[in-house]
Design a protein around this motif. Sequence first.
Motif, PDB file in Angstrom:
ATOM      1  N   LEU A   1       0.828  -1.210   0.000  1.00 15.43           N
ATOM      2  CA  LEU A   1       0.000   0.000   0.000  1.00 15.43           C
ATOM      3  C   LEU A   1       0.862   1.261   0.000  1.00 15.43           C
ATOM      4  O   LEU A   1       0.580   2.218  -0.733  1.00 15.43           O
ATOM      5  N   VAL A   2       1.920   1.264   0.815  1.00 17.09           N
ATOM      6  CA  VAL A   2       2.810   2.426   0.851  1.00 17.09           C
ATOM      7  C   VAL A   2       3.452   2.638  -0.522  1.00 17.09           C
ATOM      8  O   VAL A   2       3.532   3.772  -1.024  1.00 17.09           O
ATOM      9  N   GLY A   3       3.913   1.543  -1.131  1.00 21.93           N
ATOM     10  CA  GLY A   3       4.511   1.660  -2.455  1.00 21.93           C
ATOM     11  C   GLY A   3       3.544   2.224  -3.477  1.00 21.93           C
ATOM     12  O   GLY A   3       3.915   3.049  -4.322  1.00 21.93           O
ATOM     13  N   MET A   4       2.288   1.817  -3.402  1.00 29.84           N
ATOM     14  CA  MET A   4       1.284   2.304  -4.340  1.00 29.84           C
ATOM     15  C   MET A   4       0.976   3.787  -4.129  1.00 29.84           C
ATOM     16  O   MET A   4       0.519   4.465  -5.053  1.00 29.84           O
ATOM     17  N   CYS A   5       1.220   4.288  -2.927  1.00 27.28           N
ATOM     18  CA  CYS A   5       0.975   5.709  -2.648  1.00 27.28           C
ATOM     19  C   CYS A   5       2.163   6.588  -3.030  1.00 27.28           C
ATOM     20  O   CYS A   5       1.996   7.789  -3.258  1.00 27.28           O
TER      21      CYS A   5
END
Length: 430
Positions: free
Chosen positions: A327-331
């Motif tokens: 999720l962090v990577g996608m943000c």
Amino acid sequence: MASTVTTSKDSAATSRPGYGRLLRTRGAWTFLLPGFAARQPFAMLTLSIVLLVQHTTGSYGAAGAVAAVTGVSMALFAPYTGRLADRHGQRAVLVPGVLVHAAAGLALTALALNDAPLWALFAAAVPTGASVPQVGPMVRARWGVRLKGSPLMATAAAFESVTDEFTFVVGPLLATALCTTVDPSAGLVTEAALTLVGGLLFAAQKGTQPPVATTADGHPRVRHASALRVPGVRVLIVTFLGIGSVFGGMQVSLAAFTESIGEPGLNGVLYGVFAAGNMLAGLACGAIAWKVAPQRRLVVAYAALALAASALWTADSALLLGALGLLVGMCIAPALITGYTLVESLVPAGARTEAFTWLTGAVALGQAAAVTFAGQFEDRLWDGAGFLVPMGGTLLALATLLALRSRLAGAPRGRTVARGMGHREPVAVD
């Protein structure tokens, strides 16, 4: 007398921007392929230094310190490299730069192999970092020239973000394989060789580099205004420092977490999931025809990043940490891409390479600081405390972004029709 003026931007807007159209841009492949080869060493440098110095000194602390000096040196000198490229042309800066970097990298290798004192390694690390070729910003500047302000600029920013992330997946794997299976010095030697060959090939593509403003007698016109004087660039630097804190904090904290649960081999898997999220989101961003203003997109994307990063420290299992890392990577990708896209509207063309290097340097500086703080937190507090660094870095950057977001609005250009991207010559409209 009435006249109608049609710009390339107007005609490009009639079709949906996408990667197919982007890669069909005339002349793009002439700088994309050598540019990818030239930027690959950037992702190998830090890990190659760590593995070599740890082997010769037996200390991860010393290895991390030498790598940190290299990173800080790169972050401090990169903007000046970008400014020189804007003033004198990319080739004029890149050719001597890659020669210095290759020589400095080989000198650092020789010193480490001959058990030189730590201060000597620090001394060699400074020019090694300072001379890292800023190929990524130079490629972005070339896209700006080729696209001439078309809607494909956002697609190009997404493409470059994905390319950077792919580089940071391949580079560390290559460095690890060379240092562990060939020789501890093989990673740094290969990095120097790739920098030299890739950099010279990229510099040879003179036809696609941004033109240098000249005087009537043909001499380069020296521009004293720095990209740092643009208020919006300073806001973006703070936001990119926060993004760097995520990269640095994740690197240290994932390693510490997997070691604490007795599964150190999961470190590469979890970081790969994090990087995959970044690449997937980057691909998606480039495929979308955005109608929301980039200033608003940056605020929304950064708020999502801060929220996701704030949950990392709560993970108590590898599965949950992997999901949060994804999720962090996608943000991260939407924030990075939008930040780079905003440079087009904030900075004159004659200072864009410098602006891009300020942002790249901010990520590197934030990463170096985060590695240091996260390591201290892991040593002095509890397992997983290093994840507090990405949370703190993104929250502070988000607060700055919210307070100063009005500075991200481009300056009004008046009633002119723009020709090109940045090299804007007014065309009268009757």
